[in-house]
Design a protein around this motif. Sequence first.
Motif, mmCIF file in Angstrom:
data_model
loop_
_atom_site.group_PDB
_atom_site.id
_atom_site.type_symbol
_atom_site.label_atom_id
_atom_site.label_comp_id
_atom_site.label_asym_id
_atom_site.label_seq_id
_atom_site.Cartn_x
_atom_site.Cartn_y
_atom_site.Cartn_z
ATOM 1 N N TRP A 54 -17.651 27.055 92.362
ATOM 2 C CA TRP A 54 -17.313 25.741 92.872
ATOM 3 C C TRP A 54 -15.925 25.352 92.312
ATOM 4 O O TRP A 54 -15.162 24.871 93.140
ATOM 5 C CB TRP A 54 -18.266 24.716 92.518
ATOM 6 N N VAL A 57 -13.271 27.295 94.080
ATOM 7 C CA VAL A 57 -13.056 26.545 95.578
ATOM 8 C C VAL A 57 -12.268 25.312 95.427
ATOM 9 O O VAL A 57 -11.198 24.827 96.378
ATOM 10 C CB VAL A 57 -14.318 26.390 96.342
ATOM 11 N N GLN A 58 -12.700 24.380 94.533
ATOM 12 C CA GLN A 58 -11.996 23.250 94.393
ATOM 13 C C GLN A 58 -10.658 23.344 94.200
ATOM 14 O O GLN A 58 -9.733 22.451 94.560
ATOM 15 C CB GLN A 58 -12.858 22.251 93.260
ATOM 16 N N GLU A 59 -10.398 24.028 93.393
ATOM 17 C CA GLU A 59 -8.871 24.189 92.866
ATOM 18 C C GLU A 59 -7.904 25.119 93.875
ATOM 19 O O GLU A 59 -6.859 24.768 94.145
ATOM 20 C CB GLU A 59 -8.757 24.966 91.516
ATOM 21 N N GLU A 61 -8.259 24.557 96.903
ATOM 22 C CA GLU A 61 -7.910 23.574 98.085
ATOM 23 C C GLU A 61 -6.537 23.177 98.053
ATOM 24 O O GLU A 61 -5.948 22.720 99.140
ATOM 25 C CB GLU A 61 -8.920 22.348 98.196
ATOM 26 N N GLN A 62 -5.879 23.187 97.095
ATOM 27 C CA GLN A 62 -4.555 22.759 96.889
ATOM 28 C C GLN A 62 -3.679 23.642 97.581
ATOM 29 O O GLN A 62 -2.408 23.161 97.805
ATOM 30 C CB GLN A 62 -4.180 22.715 95.279
ATOM 31 N N ILE A 64 -4.350 24.817 100.803
ATOM 32 C CA ILE A 64 -4.376 24.884 102.102
ATOM 33 C C ILE A 64 -3.777 23.716 102.629
ATOM 34 O O ILE A 64 -4.137 22.579 102.784
ATOM 35 C CB ILE A 64 -5.962 24.966 102.316
ATOM 36 N N ASP A 65 -2.288 23.905 102.960
ATOM 37 C CA ASP A 65 -1.719 22.896 103.743
ATOM 38 C C ASP A 65 -0.958 23.685 104.880
ATOM 39 O O ASP A 65 -0.219 24.129 104.647
ATOM 40 C CB ASP A 65 -0.674 22.352 102.906
ATOM 41 N N TYR A 106 -13.419 34.212 95.418
ATOM 42 C CA TYR A 106 -12.350 33.219 95.582
ATOM 43 C C TYR A 106 -11.060 33.637 96.393
ATOM 44 O O TYR A 106 -10.588 32.966 97.205
ATOM 45 C CB TYR A 106 -12.266 32.627 94.365
ATOM 46 N N ILE A 110 -9.561 32.296 99.889
ATOM 47 C CA ILE A 110 -8.103 31.705 99.846
ATOM 48 C C ILE A 110 -6.989 32.337 100.587
ATOM 49 O O ILE A 110 -6.331 31.723 101.416
ATOM 50 C CB ILE A 110 -7.674 31.273 98.612
ATOM 51 N N ASP A 113 -7.669 32.473 104.342
ATOM 52 C CA ASP A 113 -7.458 31.205 105.140
ATOM 53 C C ASP A 113 -6.183 30.944 105.247
ATOM 54 O O ASP A 113 -5.557 30.284 106.018
ATOM 55 C CB ASP A 113 -8.283 29.919 104.146
#
Length: 185
Positions: A54, A57-59, A61-62, A64-65, A106, A110, A113
């Motif tokens: 978790w 995944v949370q970290e 997200e930064q 994915i732009d 992870y 990442i 994606d």
Amino acid sequence: MTQLTQRAMAASLKKMLSRKTLDKITVKEIADDCGVKRQTFYYHFKDIYDLLEWTFVQEGEQFIDAERICKNWQDVYLEVFQYIENNKNFTINAYNSMGREHLERYFYKIVYDLIALFIEGTRDSHKISQEDKDFICNFYKYALVGIILDWIRGGMKADPKVITSKLHSLLKQQMHTDLFPLSSD
């Protein structure tokens, strides 16, 4: 409140992982550090590995732009290296413990994606079948994550800027086509 509690537990795990490997950390230590009961931990996560995943995944997200990735995925890949370098002890202790599988999963997610977003942002992405897009994403996912894992395994001694620069040159020379340009320059 749920997100705040989860983030507190993730911060606690990161703090502990900066000092020791995952297999030496207990749920009780994390709960005590956050000022919550063990049951609260289990309300949010099934085990420490679930919390670790978790956190990743949370970290992650930064990174994915879509707009930035489409313009220059190499800079985003460099940022992934720099994130790892800035969290060196956390990463090494996760890598050197039974949490390695979660760390690798992870990275695979990442990087996959990032590549998928880059492909979708190319001018001719509509000409590439979904099957081919998946193949391209998987190919580069394994190559790029392999480089990251090798770098971690080697103690993170090489400069990430040098690695990404070499990678950019190699990919630009070897794989540049009109159908699938690897950079927008």
